[in-house]
Design a protein around this motif. Structure first.
Motif, PDB file in Angstrom:
ATOM      1  N   UNK A 114      -7.610   0.775   3.763  1.00 46.87           N
ATOM      2  CA  UNK A 114      -6.282   0.328   4.164  1.00 46.87           C
ATOM      3  C   UNK A 114      -5.889   0.699   5.435  1.00 46.87           C
ATOM      4  N   UNK A 115      -5.609   2.076   5.807  1.00 40.24           N
ATOM      5  CA  UNK A 115      -4.982   2.575   6.703  1.00 40.24           C
ATOM      6  C   UNK A 115      -5.393   2.290   8.010  1.00 40.24           C
ATOM      7  N   UNK A 116      -7.002   2.228   7.769  1.00 39.05           N
ATOM      8  CA  UNK A 116      -7.635   1.712   9.172  1.00 39.05           C
ATOM      9  C   UNK A 116      -7.717   0.160   9.221  1.00 39.05           C
ATOM     10  N   UNK A 117      -6.867  -0.728   8.471  1.00 44.81           N
ATOM     11  CA  UNK A 117      -6.755  -1.996   8.595  1.00 44.81           C
ATOM     12  C   UNK A 117      -7.907  -2.688   8.213  1.00 44.81           C
ATOM     13  N   UNK A 118      -8.996  -2.274   7.626  1.00 42.79           N
ATOM     14  CA  UNK A 118     -10.369  -2.638   7.151  1.00 42.79           C
ATOM     15  C   UNK A 118     -10.103  -3.455   5.734  1.00 42.79           C
ATOM     16  N   UNK A 119      -9.046  -4.451   5.779  1.00 41.15           N
ATOM     17  CA  UNK A 119      -8.607  -4.897   4.480  1.00 41.15           C
ATOM     18  C   UNK A 119      -9.866  -5.906   3.887  1.00 41.15           C
ATOM     19  N   UNK A 120     -10.667  -6.671   4.842  1.00 38.62           N
ATOM     20  CA  UNK A 120     -11.799  -7.473   4.402  1.00 38.62           C
ATOM     21  C   UNK A 120     -12.933  -6.318   3.610  1.00 38.62           C
ATOM     22  N   UNK A 121     -12.972  -5.077   4.138  1.00 37.60           N
ATOM     23  CA  UNK A 121     -13.748  -4.233   3.252  1.00 37.60           C
ATOM     24  C   UNK A 121     -13.258  -3.924   2.003  1.00 37.60           C
ATOM     25  N   UNK A 122     -11.981  -3.717   1.714  1.00 32.65           N
ATOM     26  CA  UNK A 122     -11.426  -3.292   0.393  1.00 32.65           C
ATOM     27  C   UNK A 122     -11.639  -4.515  -0.346  1.00 32.65           C
ATOM     28  N   UNK A 123     -11.587  -5.651   0.095  1.00 33.79           N
ATOM     29  CA  UNK A 123     -11.783  -6.515  -0.645  1.00 33.79           C
ATOM     30  C   UNK A 123     -13.116  -6.896  -1.316  1.00 33.79           C
ATOM     31  N   UNK A 124     -14.137  -6.709  -0.300  1.00 38.55           N
ATOM     32  CA  UNK A 124     -15.540  -6.725  -0.707  1.00 38.55           C
ATOM     33  C   UNK A 124     -15.785  -5.732  -1.755  1.00 38.55           C
ATOM     34  N   UNK A 159       0.823  -1.109  -0.003  1.00 32.91           N
ATOM     35  CA  UNK A 159      -0.145  -0.105  -0.138  1.00 32.91           C
ATOM     36  C   UNK A 159       0.744   1.353   0.075  1.00 32.91           C
ATOM     37  N   UNK A 160       1.881   1.497   0.804  1.00 27.62           N
ATOM     38  CA  UNK A 160       2.670   2.585   0.812  1.00 27.62           C
ATOM     39  C   UNK A 160       3.467   2.603  -0.465  1.00 27.62           C
ATOM     40  N   UNK A 161       3.860   1.769  -0.826  1.00 24.07           N
ATOM     41  CA  UNK A 161       4.573   1.896  -2.195  1.00 24.07           C
ATOM     42  C   UNK A 161       3.609   2.700  -3.261  1.00 24.07           C
ATOM     43  N   UNK A 162       2.589   1.980  -3.257  1.00 22.86           N
ATOM     44  CA  UNK A 162       1.378   2.603  -4.122  1.00 22.86           C
ATOM     45  C   UNK A 162       0.907   4.054  -3.860  1.00 22.86           C
ATOM     46  N   UNK A 163       1.578   4.468  -2.541  1.00 24.02           N
ATOM     47  CA  UNK A 163       1.219   5.970  -2.213  1.00 24.02           C
ATOM     48  C   UNK A 163       2.637   6.735  -2.473  1.00 24.02           C
ATOM     49  N   UNK A 164       3.572   6.051  -2.947  1.00 18.82           N
ATOM     50  CA  UNK A 164       4.629   6.966  -3.452  1.00 18.82           C
ATOM     51  C   UNK A 164       5.958   6.865  -2.514  1.00 18.82           C
ATOM     52  N   UNK A 165       5.941   5.893  -1.527  1.00 17.77           N
ATOM     53  CA  UNK A 165       7.125   5.797  -0.524  1.00 17.77           C
ATOM     54  C   UNK A 165       8.008   4.846  -0.979  1.00 17.77           C
ATOM     55  N   UNK A 166       9.051   4.970  -0.447  1.00 18.98           N
ATOM     56  CA  UNK A 166      10.175   4.031  -0.736  1.00 18.98           C
ATOM     57  C   UNK A 166       9.980   3.127   0.665  1.00 18.98           C
ATOM     58  N   UNK A 167       9.539   1.957   0.486  1.00 17.24           N
ATOM     59  CA  UNK A 167       9.405   1.094   1.752  1.00 17.24           C
ATOM     60  C   UNK A 167      10.176  -0.090   1.768  1.00 17.24           C
ATOM     61  N   UNK A 168      10.843   0.134   3.303  1.00 11.81           N
ATOM     62  CA  UNK A 168      11.678  -0.948   3.582  1.00 11.81           C
ATOM     63  C   UNK A 168      10.830  -1.983   4.150  1.00 11.81           C
ATOM     64  N   UNK A 179      -8.574  -2.052 -10.733  1.00  6.41           N
ATOM     65  CA  UNK A 179      -8.750  -3.259 -10.045  1.00  6.41           C
ATOM     66  C   UNK A 179      -7.372  -3.930  -9.809  1.00  6.41           C
ATOM     67  N   UNK A 180      -6.615  -3.925 -10.851  1.00  9.86           N
ATOM     68  CA  UNK A 180      -5.384  -4.236 -10.915  1.00  9.86           C
ATOM     69  C   UNK A 180      -4.352  -3.622  -9.866  1.00  9.86           C
ATOM     70  N   UNK A 181      -4.515  -2.294  -9.720  1.00 16.54           N
ATOM     71  CA  UNK A 181      -3.642  -1.505  -8.822  1.00 16.54           C
ATOM     72  C   UNK A 181      -3.756  -2.088  -7.303  1.00 16.54           C
ATOM     73  N   UNK A 182      -5.225  -2.170  -7.112  1.00 13.25           N
ATOM     74  CA  UNK A 182      -5.519  -2.450  -5.733  1.00 13.25           C
ATOM     75  C   UNK A 182      -5.247  -3.833  -5.362  1.00 13.25           C
ATOM     76  N   UNK A 183      -5.674  -4.875  -6.363  1.00 11.08           N
ATOM     77  CA  UNK A 183      -5.471  -6.102  -6.170  1.00 11.08           C
ATOM     78  C   UNK A 183      -4.220  -6.409  -5.825  1.00 11.08           C
ATOM     79  N   UNK A 184      -3.170  -5.816  -6.270  1.00 11.58           N
ATOM     80  CA  UNK A 184      -1.795  -6.127  -5.897  1.00 11.58           C
ATOM     81  C   UNK A 184      -1.588  -6.087  -4.422  1.00 11.58           C
ATOM     82  N   UNK A 193      -1.332   4.689  -7.025  1.00 12.25           N
ATOM     83  CA  UNK A 193      -2.795   4.552  -7.066  1.00 12.25           C
ATOM     84  C   UNK A 193      -3.334   6.046  -7.586  1.00 12.25           C
ATOM     85  N   UNK A 194      -4.019   6.048  -8.359  1.00 14.24           N
ATOM     86  CA  UNK A 194      -4.795   7.293  -8.981  1.00 14.24           C
ATOM     87  C   UNK A 194      -5.880   7.819  -8.092  1.00 14.24           C
TER      88      UNK A 194
END
Ligand code: ANZ
Length: 847
Positions: A702-712, A65-74, A743-748, A773-774
């Motif tokens: 995603x930031x609220x960790x509601x991953x299941x809702x994102x999938x739905x 997620x943070x990479x898709x927001x433009x961060x260099x993620x370790x 869909x592809x961007x978020x499904x990643x 992410x757009x």
């Protein structure tokens, strides 16, 4: 190909990612803002199990997620590879723990790579490598020099199965070992400790900084574990003894109610006092002590337990009133809490009361718990001698007869200068009195004990100390580190209570680094929690052979922005890592005092109610599930199962359903016929609205960790796209392409193989993992409106724009409020209103 073949897709992308290395984070020229996302590293006890499948799926959602927001993620990974399971397996099979461990690492690594968590593999580390544990030794020496690592002789928790000591944190609530399950006993040994108690206040107070970022449950567990009590030390004179004996009490206000003293039977004080008693007492005491040593600390603290004890025929003197107090030994008083002795106030402490009732000792009430504490202070009536006098029916019930101690607040009675004061004021007053007389002072106490770090086992970091012939402790000079662990070959690893390293004569015997005289290496190894207490810093540059870590890199990357792992580490690992971070801060190596800014605890994976642990079945399960459904389906199932902190019963979830959804998503991308250059603005407006509403909501979810809702929501988006392709705008519509790309961007986040495959089908170069992410187009977030007509007596009188989701009540209210409608109705009476939201309101009138 028109059939989604997950195995082929997996095989295709692994080498591409190896080549592209999209998850490297070490480029110094990288100007993106940084995030450090860390998943708790695995113990290589075999192949990966379903618990790993969960934590690495969820941690990866955050990293990606943070990479898709433009961060260099370790996002590093390594292996916590020292420890007892390796050694026990080695003993059982007659093999080398090293070989066993590194074979398992190989296997786990293969599985982990297939599982496609977006790790920066260049940072991989193994704590059992000399390149790593050298720095454990360095850390030990840092603590040693600061007086924070020391050796002492004391009663320790002994695991009779693993034949090694355990830290308090490793003894479960039922008194058994968290490792072997054996009932832990006490044994007297000389051991190395880290002085974590020096940091108790900071470890407690700094938890406030983490509020809202760590699960409340973990914060509470840490608070209780540290267990700060505020009160006073009171010094009692002992008849026939020179020095006074201090006791710790949280209720100095009850000092006038003390009727006896109790000393822990296994304390040095007890031994000393008994030595001055009669032979009969000494014998009774010895018998009692033997019996006490068979019970666990937990049993001793159990308040329901029958009270036992021995009167040792010695007496203490109450410092405030000179009263003579019999001294007892009893196992409900612990040797290593406070000063190992208590002033007993049976009227106001339940344990003391139970004891007083068992042995018929006096009980004196000194707090009138019936008296109001606030408001006007009642004048205490006094008798002719000036002593407080209260009619019987005003006094609280007598604890000695009821068996219930009066623990509540109230007004002091029978307490000389305290009489009439509230409890809070009486506490203060007593401390003042004691301090003035030099017989006591305000004091704090902690449940937290120093961290016992030495272990009598082979597979761990050797302690870098040499013992001189004269008993001197000599730290191994830093330029002689690492002290290498000798080969296991020829060593007897079987647990026997002393370290196997002690049996290797040519390793143990070394010249004293100071004067060359014969000396011996310390043969114990370190608790593996030392290894994991600072590993997050080693990831910053695991290949640096000049230091443990570079403070500049730490400044850049640390603390960890998001830590992900199991709640089973709520106390041990997290407390130790917090402690070591504070020590390194004090030593000037770090500029922060908390290692993990935010913490996410995932639940457990269970199968029909059974915990997925290191058991074999569980491991088979991981491999089977991944083979049967594909990596993406397993990962998606983990995210979709529910809130991450909830347990997942694997028999309740549907990896088959996940696999079907993935094939559906892939088919959508496959069906798109427009080119990447297409102008989205020309696309179907309704589908675009759905896509952009999703784009607007996904980051917050995603930031609220509601991953299941994102999938739905992804599933809804895919369904809407499918519908547009089949029965709406068609496969060439620009909105269909836009929806497939989103869909592809978020499904990643959840299914990286499928996402990559879709992205390529849509005409782009890999990797979708690095695509930003757009942003949602605000114009498309405005809700669509529909026109509702309002009829009065069959004639349309107004049209109003309303939300398609408007309720009947709201629509009726709007219709009644319409100026045109009101004008038409005039003073006629409304007899009926029929509402068909959102399109029609019909009003019928008479008169
Ligand atoms: C007198 C008293 C009167 C107490 C009263 C309590 C209530 P926490 O809150 O856990 O810190 N204590 C002190 N040292 C002890 C030891 N080594 N083993 C067992 N008990 C010990 O508890 C502090 C209280 O526990 C102390 O306050 C002491 O009993 C007891 F109405 O002192 B108190």
């Amino acid at each position: 190909v028109d059939v989604y073949d997950f195995a082929a897709v997996q095989e295709k992308w692994l080498p591409v990612w190896d080549e592209l290395q999209p998850f490297r984070s070490g480029d110094p020229a990288d100007t993106r803002p940084r995030k450090y996302v860390l998943d708790m590293f695995p113990y290589p006890s075999g192949d990966l199990h379903m618990g790993h499948a969960e934590v690495y799926a969820l941690g990866d959602v955050v990293a990606r997620y943070w990479r898709h927001q433009g961060f260099n993620v370790m996002h590093p990974i390594g292996w916590d590879s020292f420890g007892l399971p390796a050694e026990n397996a080695a003993i059982k099979r007659g093999i080398d723990p090293r070989g066993w461990t590194y074979d398992n690492i190989e296997q786990q690594k293969r599985s982990m790579r297939l599982y496609a968590a977006s790790f920066d593999w260049e940072r991989e580390l193994h704590t059992s490598d000399p390149e790593y544990y050298k720095w454990n030794q360095w850390l030990f020496l840092q603590l040693y020099e600061k007086g924070l690592a020391y050796r002492k002789d004391s009663w320790v928790n002994w695991d009779p199965v693993d034949q090694t000591v355990l830290a308090n944190e490793q003894v479960l609530a039922d008194g058994t070992s968290e490792r072997s399950g054996a009932v832990v006993v006490k044994k007297r040994l000389t051991q190395w400790y880290f002085k974590i108690t020096d940091y108790a206040d900071r470890l407690l107070d700094d938890l406030n900084q983490l509020e809202g970022h760590w699960p409340a449950k973990v914060l509470n567990m840490q608070r209780n574990w540290i267990g700060r009590s505020i009160g006073a030390d009171v010094e009692f004179e002992i008849e026939g003894r020179q020095e006074r004996v201090p006791v710790f009490t949280t209720r100095p206000d009850t000092l006038w109610g003390v009727t006896f003293m109790v000393v822990a039977p296994d304390s040095e004080l007890a031994a000393e006092l008994v030595a001055g008693s009669s032979a009969v007492v000494r014998e009774r005491f010895a018998e009692y002590l033997t019996q006490v040593q068979k019970s666990t600390e937990m049993e001793r603290q159990n308040t329901d337990r029958e009270k036992t004890g021995v009167f040792i025929e010695r007496f203490a003197v109450n410092p405030v009133n000179g009263e003579r107090l019999p001294i007892w030994v009893a196992d409900y008083v612990l040797a290593d809490y406070g000063h190992g002795a208590v002033m007993s106030v049976p009227a106001h402490d339940q344990r003391d009361l139970d004891f007083a009732r068992a042995f018929d000792l006096p009980v004196r009430v000194v707090v009138d718990t019936n008296a109001p504490v606030t408001g006007v202070i009642p004048v205490i009536p006094t008798d002719e001698n000036g002593d407080p006098f209260l009619p019987d029916d005003l006094l609280p019930l007598d604890p000695k007869s009821t068996g219930v101690a009066l623990t509540g607040d109230g007004r002091m009675i029978n307490s000389g200068p305290l009489d009439g004061l509230s409890k809070g004021n009486a506490v203060k007053r007593t401390i003042e009195l004691l301090e003035a007389e030099g017989r006591g002072r305000a004091a704090k106490n902690y449940r937290l004990r120093d961290w016992l770090i030495s272990r009598q086992r082979y597979w761990g970091t050797p302690i870098p100390i040499i013992h001189g012939e004269d008993g001197a402790e000599i730290p191994v000079p830093e330029d002689q580190l690492p002290v290498l662990l000798p080969d296991a070959e020829g060593l007897d690893l079987k647990p026997k209570g002393t370290s196997p390293l002690g049996g290797t004569e040519n390793w143990v015997n070394v010249p004293n680094p100071i004067d060359g005289t014969p000396a011996r290496r310390d043969a114990d190894t370190m608790d593996t929690f030392v290894d994991s207490s600072w590993y997050f810093l080693r990831f910053l540059d695991p290949n640096d052979d000049t230091r443990a870590f570079d403070p500049k890199q730490a400044e850049k990357w640390a603390p960890v922005d998001q830590y992900v792992g199991g709640v089973e580490h709520a106390i041990l690992h997290l407390l130790y890592a917090r402690f070591i971070t504070k020590v390194l801060f004090d030593l000037g190596y770090l500029s922060f005092t908390e290692p993990f800014t935010a913490l996410l605890n995932q639940g457990m994976v269970i199968l029909d109610g059974a915990k997925m642990s290191k058991s074999k079945g569980n491991i088979v399960y991981f491999t089977e599930e991944v083979e049967k459904h594909g990596v993406d389906a397993v990962r998606l199932t983990m995210a979709f199962a529910g809130p991450p902190e909830d347990d997942i019963d694997w028999s309740d979830v549907s990896p088959v359903g996940s696999a079907k959804f993935l094939a559906r998503a892939w088919r959508v991308a496959n069906d798109v016929t427009s080119e990447p250059e297409v102008d989205w603005r020309t696309g179907d407006a309704a589908l675009r609205r759905i896509t952009h509403r999703f784009l607007a909501d996904a980051p917050g979810l995603v930031e609220a960790f509601k991953f299941n809702v994102v999938v739905a929501r992804l599933m809804e988006l895919v369904n809407a796209t499918r519908k547009a392709i089949d029965t709406g705008a068609g496969p060439g519509d620009a909105a269909v392409r836009e929806a497939a790309e989103v869909t592809a961007m978020v499904l990643d986040l959840f299914a990286p193989y499928t996402a990559e495959e879709m992205w390529q089908r849509l005409g782009y170069e890999p990797s979708v993992a690095l695509v930003q992410w757009r942003k949602a187009d605000p114009a498309l977030l405005v809700e669509e409106s529909v026109t509702a007509v309002v009829q009065v007596d069959g004639k349309v009188r107004d049209r109003i724009e309303v939300s398609p989701k408007i309720s009947m009540e709201e629509l009726e209210a709007l219709a009644r409020a319409s100026a045109a409608v009101r004008r038409t109705i005039g003073d006629r009476e409304i007899v009926a209103v029929i509402v068909r939201a959102p399109r029609v309101v019909s009003i019928a009138t008479v008169g």
